[in-house]
Write a protein that holds these residues in place. Structure first.
Motif, PDB file in Angstrom:
ATOM      1  N   ARG A  11      57.004  28.654   2.210  1.00  0.00           N
ATOM      2  CA  ARG A  11      58.731  27.368   2.658  1.00  0.00           C
ATOM      3  C   ARG A  11      59.561  28.146   2.206  1.00  0.00           C
ATOM      4  O   ARG A  11      59.237  28.573   0.405  1.00  0.00           O
ATOM      5  N   LYS A  12      60.924  28.238   1.629  1.00  0.00           N
ATOM      6  CA  LYS A  12      61.307  27.809   0.548  1.00  0.00           C
ATOM      7  C   LYS A  12      61.318  26.563  -0.690  1.00  0.00           C
ATOM      8  O   LYS A  12      60.811  25.606   0.186  1.00  0.00           O
ATOM      9  N   GLY A  13      62.077  27.723  -1.444  1.00  0.00           N
ATOM     10  CA  GLY A  13      61.141  26.774  -3.102  1.00  0.00           C
ATOM     11  C   GLY A  13      59.781  26.859  -3.350  1.00  0.00           C
ATOM     12  O   GLY A  13      59.768  26.144  -4.647  1.00  0.00           O
ATOM     13  N   ASP A  14      58.872  27.474  -3.100  1.00  0.00           N
ATOM     14  CA  ASP A  14      58.088  27.798  -2.971  1.00  0.00           C
ATOM     15  C   ASP A  14      57.811  28.921  -4.421  1.00  0.00           C
ATOM     16  O   ASP A  14      58.536  30.207  -4.067  1.00  0.00           O
ATOM     17  N   ASP A  15      56.558  29.081  -5.289  1.00  0.00           N
ATOM     18  CA  ASP A  15      56.811  30.187  -6.744  1.00  0.00           C
ATOM     19  C   ASP A  15      55.463  31.337  -5.878  1.00  0.00           C
ATOM     20  O   ASP A  15      54.944  30.815  -5.366  1.00  0.00           O
ATOM     21  N   VAL A  16      56.204  32.277  -5.456  1.00  0.00           N
ATOM     22  CA  VAL A  16      55.444  32.809  -5.189  1.00  0.00           C
ATOM     23  C   VAL A  16      54.815  34.178  -6.166  1.00  0.00           C
ATOM     24  O   VAL A  16      56.258  34.332  -6.803  1.00  0.00           O
ATOM     25  N   VAL A  17      54.726  35.030  -6.168  1.00  0.00           N
ATOM     26  CA  VAL A  17      53.970  37.055  -6.493  1.00  0.00           C
ATOM     27  C   VAL A  17      53.856  37.823  -5.932  1.00  0.00           C
ATOM     28  O   VAL A  17      53.106  37.909  -4.547  1.00  0.00           O
ATOM     29  N   VAL A  18      54.659  38.961  -5.719  1.00  0.00           N
ATOM     30  CA  VAL A  18      54.934  39.986  -5.128  1.00  0.00           C
ATOM     31  C   VAL A  18      53.666  41.121  -5.573  1.00  0.00           C
ATOM     32  O   VAL A  18      53.348  40.854  -6.879  1.00  0.00           O
ATOM     33  N   ILE A  19      52.958  41.421  -4.501  1.00  0.00           N
ATOM     34  CA  ILE A  19      51.648  41.682  -4.551  1.00  0.00           C
ATOM     35  C   ILE A  19      51.694  43.469  -3.428  1.00  0.00           C
ATOM     36  O   ILE A  19      50.348  43.896  -3.823  1.00  0.00           O
TER      37      ILE A  19
END
Length: 75
Positions: free
Chosen positions: A5-13
């Motif tokens: 969702r909007k605002g989540d911290d993500v990492v590109v895999i």
């Protein structure tokens, strides 16, 4: 169900920015997300005096497919 969702911290895999971390700015549609500071491209913009747009080369983020990002867990 929307896992990311909007605002989540993500990492590109996957892709050219593999390993970079960022925050979800918005969901473009059901399958694409815009991540802050990731997948930046240079776009050539024509000047438009009516809208007050100055021409030149602008750097902006482009959408990534949801399957190429994963939620970031600091632990």
């Amino acid at each position: 169900m929307e896992k990311i969702r909007k605002g989540d911290d993500v990492v590109v895999i996957a892709g050219k920015d593999k390993g970079k971390r960022g925050t979800i700015l918005r969901r473009c549609d059901a399958e694409h997300v815009l991540v802050e500071g990731v997948n930046r491209v240079k776009k050539h913009v024509k000047p438009n005096p009516v809208k007050g747009v100055v021409g030149g080369i602008v750097e902006k983020e482009m959408p990534l497919h949801v399957s190429n990002v994963s939620l970031y867990n600091p632990a």
